[in-house]
Write a protein that holds these residues in place. Structure first.
Motif, PDB file in Angstrom:
ATOM      1  N   ALA A 317      92.242 -10.776  17.545  1.00 36.18           N
ATOM      2  CA  ALA A 317      90.928 -10.167  17.792  1.00 36.18           C
ATOM      3  C   ALA A 317      90.289  -9.857  16.450  1.00 36.18           C
ATOM      4  N   VAL A 318      88.950  -9.780  16.434  1.00 38.23           N
ATOM      5  CA  VAL A 318      88.238  -9.555  15.178  1.00 38.23           C
ATOM      6  C   VAL A 318      86.939  -8.810  15.432  1.00 38.23           C
ATOM      7  N   ASN A 319      86.490  -8.035  14.430  1.00 40.26           N
ATOM      8  CA  ASN A 319      85.203  -7.359  14.489  1.00 40.26           C
ATOM      9  C   ASN A 319      84.931  -6.737  13.122  1.00 40.26           C
ATOM     10  N   THR A 320      83.721  -6.242  12.937  1.00 39.95           N
ATOM     11  CA  THR A 320      83.379  -5.501  11.732  1.00 39.95           C
ATOM     12  C   THR A 320      82.175  -4.623  12.001  1.00 39.95           C
ATOM     13  N   ALA A 321      82.068  -3.528  11.238  1.00 40.81           N
ATOM     14  CA  ALA A 321      80.890  -2.669  11.328  1.00 40.81           C
ATOM     15  C   ALA A 321      79.771  -3.191  10.443  1.00 40.81           C
ATOM     16  N   GLY A 322      80.074  -4.160   9.554  1.00 31.45           N
ATOM     17  CA  GLY A 322      79.072  -4.715   8.665  1.00 31.45           C
ATOM     18  C   GLY A 322      78.722  -3.752   7.546  1.00 31.45           C
ATOM     19  N   GLU A 323      77.723  -4.119   6.756  1.00 30.48           N
ATOM     20  CA  GLU A 323      77.167  -3.254   5.724  1.00 30.48           C
ATOM     21  C   GLU A 323      78.240  -2.672   4.810  1.00 30.48           C
ATOM     22  N   GLY A 324      79.073  -3.535   4.244  1.00 25.00           N
ATOM     23  CA  GLY A 324      80.083  -3.098   3.303  1.00 25.00           C
ATOM     24  C   GLY A 324      81.382  -2.628   3.909  1.00 25.00           C
ATOM     25  N   SER A 325      81.479  -2.606   5.217  1.00 22.13           N
ATOM     26  CA  SER A 325      82.711  -2.190   5.883  1.00 22.13           C
ATOM     27  C   SER A 325      83.707  -3.338   5.895  1.00 22.13           C
ATOM     28  N   PRO A 326      84.997  -3.039   6.074  1.00 19.27           N
ATOM     29  CA  PRO A 326      85.985  -4.117   6.072  1.00 19.27           C
ATOM     30  C   PRO A 326      85.901  -4.989   7.320  1.00 19.27           C
ATOM     31  N   LEU A 327      86.342  -6.215   7.168  1.00 22.11           N
ATOM     32  CA  LEU A 327      86.530  -7.109   8.299  1.00 22.11           C
ATOM     33  C   LEU A 327      87.823  -6.687   8.991  1.00 22.11           C
ATOM     34  N   LEU A 328      87.770  -6.381  10.278  1.00 22.38           N
ATOM     35  CA  LEU A 328      88.926  -5.899  11.019  1.00 22.38           C
ATOM     36  C   LEU A 328      89.541  -7.051  11.801  1.00 22.38           C
ATOM     37  N   VAL A 329      90.814  -7.321  11.559  1.00 26.07           N
ATOM     38  CA  VAL A 329      91.488  -8.445  12.197  1.00 26.07           C
ATOM     39  C   VAL A 329      92.817  -7.970  12.774  1.00 26.07           C
ATOM     40  N   LEU A 330      92.975  -8.145  14.074  1.00 25.46           N
ATOM     41  CA  LEU A 330      94.267  -7.897  14.715  1.00 25.46           C
ATOM     42  C   LEU A 330      95.070  -9.183  14.608  1.00 25.46           C
ATOM     43  N   GLN A 331      96.252  -9.106  13.967  1.00 23.80           N
ATOM     44  CA  GLN A 331      97.051 -10.301  13.746  1.00 23.80           C
ATOM     45  C   GLN A 331      98.328 -10.268  14.584  1.00 23.80           C
ATOM     46  N   ASP A 332      99.065 -11.374  14.536  1.00 17.83           N
ATOM     47  CA  ASP A 332     100.193 -11.509  15.454  1.00 17.83           C
ATOM     48  C   ASP A 332     101.410 -10.680  15.058  1.00 17.83           C
ATOM     49  N   ASP A 333     101.286  -9.870  14.018  1.00 17.94           N
ATOM     50  CA  ASP A 333     102.339  -8.905  13.724  1.00 17.94           C
ATOM     51  C   ASP A 333     102.106  -7.588  14.448  1.00 17.94           C
ATOM     52  N   GLY A 334     101.028  -7.535  15.268  1.00 19.56           N
ATOM     53  CA  GLY A 334     100.724  -6.333  16.028  1.00 19.56           C
ATOM     54  C   GLY A 334     100.017  -5.257  15.242  1.00 19.56           C
ATOM     55  N   ALA A 335      99.651  -5.557  14.002  1.00 16.84           N
ATOM     56  CA  ALA A 335      98.971  -4.585  13.142  1.00 16.84           C
ATOM     57  C   ALA A 335      97.502  -4.964  12.967  1.00 16.84           C
ATOM     58  N   LEU A 336      96.696  -3.962  12.650  1.00 16.56           N
ATOM     59  CA  LEU A 336      95.291  -4.182  12.343  1.00 16.56           C
ATOM     60  C   LEU A 336      95.159  -4.307  10.831  1.00 16.56           C
ATOM     61  N   HIS A 337      94.505  -5.381  10.383  1.00 17.06           N
ATOM     62  CA  HIS A 337      94.352  -5.654   8.959  1.00 17.06           C
ATOM     63  C   HIS A 337      92.888  -5.527   8.566  1.00 17.06           C
ATOM     64  N   GLY A 338      92.634  -5.011   7.372  1.00 17.89           N
ATOM     65  CA  GLY A 338      91.287  -4.929   6.840  1.00 17.89           C
ATOM     66  C   GLY A 338      91.117  -5.877   5.675  1.00 17.89           C
ATOM     67  N   TYR A 339      90.020  -6.659   5.667  1.00 21.02           N
ATOM     68  CA  TYR A 339      89.759  -7.623   4.609  1.00 21.02           C
ATOM     69  C   TYR A 339      88.417  -7.338   3.959  1.00 21.02           C
ATOM     70  N   ASP A 340      88.360  -7.557   2.653  1.00 23.95           N
ATOM     71  CA  ASP A 340      87.087  -7.530   1.953  1.00 23.95           C
ATOM     72  C   ASP A 340      86.392  -8.863   2.214  1.00 23.95           C
ATOM     73  N   ILE A 341      85.220  -8.805   2.810  1.00 23.84           N
ATOM     74  CA  ILE A 341      84.544 -10.039   3.222  1.00 23.84           C
ATOM     75  C   ILE A 341      84.153 -10.887   2.022  1.00 23.84           C
ATOM     76  N   ALA A 342      83.708 -10.254   0.934  1.00 21.33           N
ATOM     77  CA  ALA A 342      83.230 -10.997  -0.226  1.00 21.33           C
ATOM     78  C   ALA A 342      84.348 -11.763  -0.920  1.00 21.33           C
ATOM     79  N   THR A 343      85.523 -11.153  -1.036  1.00 24.75           N
ATOM     80  CA  THR A 343      86.617 -11.778  -1.771  1.00 24.75           C
ATOM     81  C   THR A 343      87.642 -12.444  -0.867  1.00 24.75           C
ATOM     82  N   GLY A 344      87.662 -12.055   0.431  1.00 25.07           N
ATOM     83  CA  GLY A 344      88.658 -12.585   1.352  1.00 25.07           C
ATOM     84  C   GLY A 344      90.022 -11.943   1.191  1.00 25.07           C
ATOM     85  N   LYS A 345      90.129 -10.921   0.355  1.00 26.97           N
ATOM     86  CA  LYS A 345      91.422 -10.283   0.109  1.00 26.97           C
ATOM     87  C   LYS A 345      91.697  -9.177   1.117  1.00 26.97           C
ATOM     88  N   GLN A 346      92.957  -9.038   1.514  1.00 28.00           N
ATOM     89  CA  GLN A 346      93.348  -7.940   2.393  1.00 28.00           C
ATOM     90  C   GLN A 346      93.352  -6.642   1.595  1.00 28.00           C
TER      91      GLN A 346
END
Length: 416
Positions: A317-346
């Motif tokens: 699953a995926v979503n974001t609040a936008g406007e500088g907020s992290p990209l929220l990604v639920l991954q198959d390890d069962g954890a929620l991950h946050g990514y910087d959209i500009a750099t793609g880094k977790q």
């Protein structure tokens, strides 16, 4: 200005505008009556922002609508009070969608309309928040596969066969579905109410899928010169309506009664299985997210007209609040991950939150979802019978955990 408060003209005339008239009149010249007594005031004593049958609040009245398709258990979780409201069952739901106030439970026998009893009215320079009774509003005949889109005046329902009909918003607000008004022709996408008109994609005589703009009576009034091959997904933003297409996205915007179409291409060939097909975003945001296959995420910045592909690994699953907020990604390890959209880094990660990863992988339309508002994100754990509230501005801190007496396989947030 938010689409919610546009002065919409419908085919039914003044009847469909009763609720808007109340708001417009009170906001235009009755600020001095803000302290008038509550109850059933006369026109001259109506408090600013008064809505009959609702109570105005000082903050957004967020609620989660939850359903278990297997048992039919349906709940409304009030995020202000933490109270869980039990409502009548809906079994066999293939999906649950919302327009910010009403929840739509899609089943083979029709679409059940549930009034979540919380909504927001944005007047641009100020906002009203309301809460009212939770209640059923009836059933729309269109069932599995139906796409429901709304604005302040009408709700457009597009069936799997491409045929669409309009329902009066004022009837839904009274707790009744009312009589539909069919629209002519068939559509290759959801019919989307926007800027006092209706937008859709329709195949022409040559088989090309093009934009059609109709008025509230269904009359074709414009056709911006643009095509959208293999349309999938749509979203309403402050910049206009976005339709997903084979080569990227199509943005339809309105200015002073005129409509324009602008292509936002991916910039490279994208395999069909990796195209954006369903958009997720915070209401009012111009940053859209979508899965890019199973191991990456698309981020569409509608303001900048750019696509960004973020490599994440397996995505549930995926979503974001936008406007500088992290990209929220639920991954198959069962954890929620946050990514910087500009750099793609977790940049952040929770501990494992999901109870059963295998069930989450095979959930189909019923499974984990990420709902986002202006300060929090919500993640459902169906197998664990709980919902997590996440502070995405504080390193994905789990702010609250709501334990439930049912499995919340379907979840949407209302009050927005």
């Amino acid at each position: 200005m938010s689409l919610f408060v546009r002065r919409n003209v419908t085919a039914w005339g003044p009847i469909a505008l009763v609720s808007l008239a109340l708001l417009a009149t009170s906001c235009a010249g009755q600020d001095g009556n803000a302290s008038a007594p509550k109850g059933s005031p006369s026109a001259s004593a109506t408090p600013h922002g008064y809505v009959e049958g609702a109570r105005e609040a000082a903050e957004q009245q967020s609620r989660l609508l939850l359903n278990d398709p297997g048992t039919g258990d349906t709940r409304v979780l009030d995020l202000i009070t933490g109270k869980v409201h039990q409502v009548s069952r809906s079994t066999g739901a293939s999906g649950l969608t919302t327009d910010g106030r009403f929840g739509y439970l899609h089943t083979a026998s029709g679409t059940r309309v549930l009034d979540g009893g919380a909504w927001t009215v944005d007047h641009g320079d100020h906002v009203h928040y309301y809460r009212a009774a939770i209640r059923d509003a009836g059933r729309i005949p269109a069932g599995t596969g139906a796409r429901v889109r709304s604005d302040a005046a009408v709700t457009a329902v597009t069936g799997r066969d491409g045929r669409a009909a309009l329902y009066r918003r004022t009837e839904l607000e009274k707790g009744e579905v009312g009589n539909p008004r069919p629209l002519p022709g068939t559509h290759a996408s959801a019919v989307v109410p926007y800027a006092e008109h209706l937008l859709a994609l329709t195949a022409d005589a040559d088989g090309a899928t093009k934009v059609v703009v109709r008025d509230r009576k269904g009359k074709r009034v414009a056709a911006p010169e643009a095509e959208c091959e293999d349309p999938r997904g749509d979203a309403v933003t402050r910049r206009g309506v976005v339709f997903g297409c084979a080569d990227g996205a199509l943005l339809i915007s309105e200015d002073d009664g005129g409509f324009t179409a602008e292509e936002i291409p991916y910039g490279a060939d994208v395999p069909a299985g990796e195209r954006a097909s369903s958009f997720h975003h915070r209401a009012g945001s111009d940053t859209l997210t979508a899965r890019a296959g199973n191991r990456a995420v698309w981020v569409l910045d509608v303001t900048e007209r750019t696509w960004t592909r973020v490599r994440t690994g397996p995505v549930l699953a995926v979503n974001t609040a936008g406007e500088g907020s992290p990209l929220l990604v639920l991954q198959d390890d069962g954890a929620l991950h946050g990514y910087d959209i500009a750099t793609g880094k977790q940049v952040s990660r929770t501990e494992r939150l999901l109870t059963d990863i295998d069930e989450a992988r095979t959930g189909g339309t019923a499974g984990p979802a990420i709902e986002v508002d202006r300060s929090r994100a919500y993640l459902n754990d169906p197998a664990g019978s709980r919902v997590y509230e996440i502070d995405y501005n504080d390193n994905l801190r789990v702010a609250r955990t709501f334990d439930l007496d049912m499995e919340p396989a379907l979840m949407v947030e209302t009050g927005r």
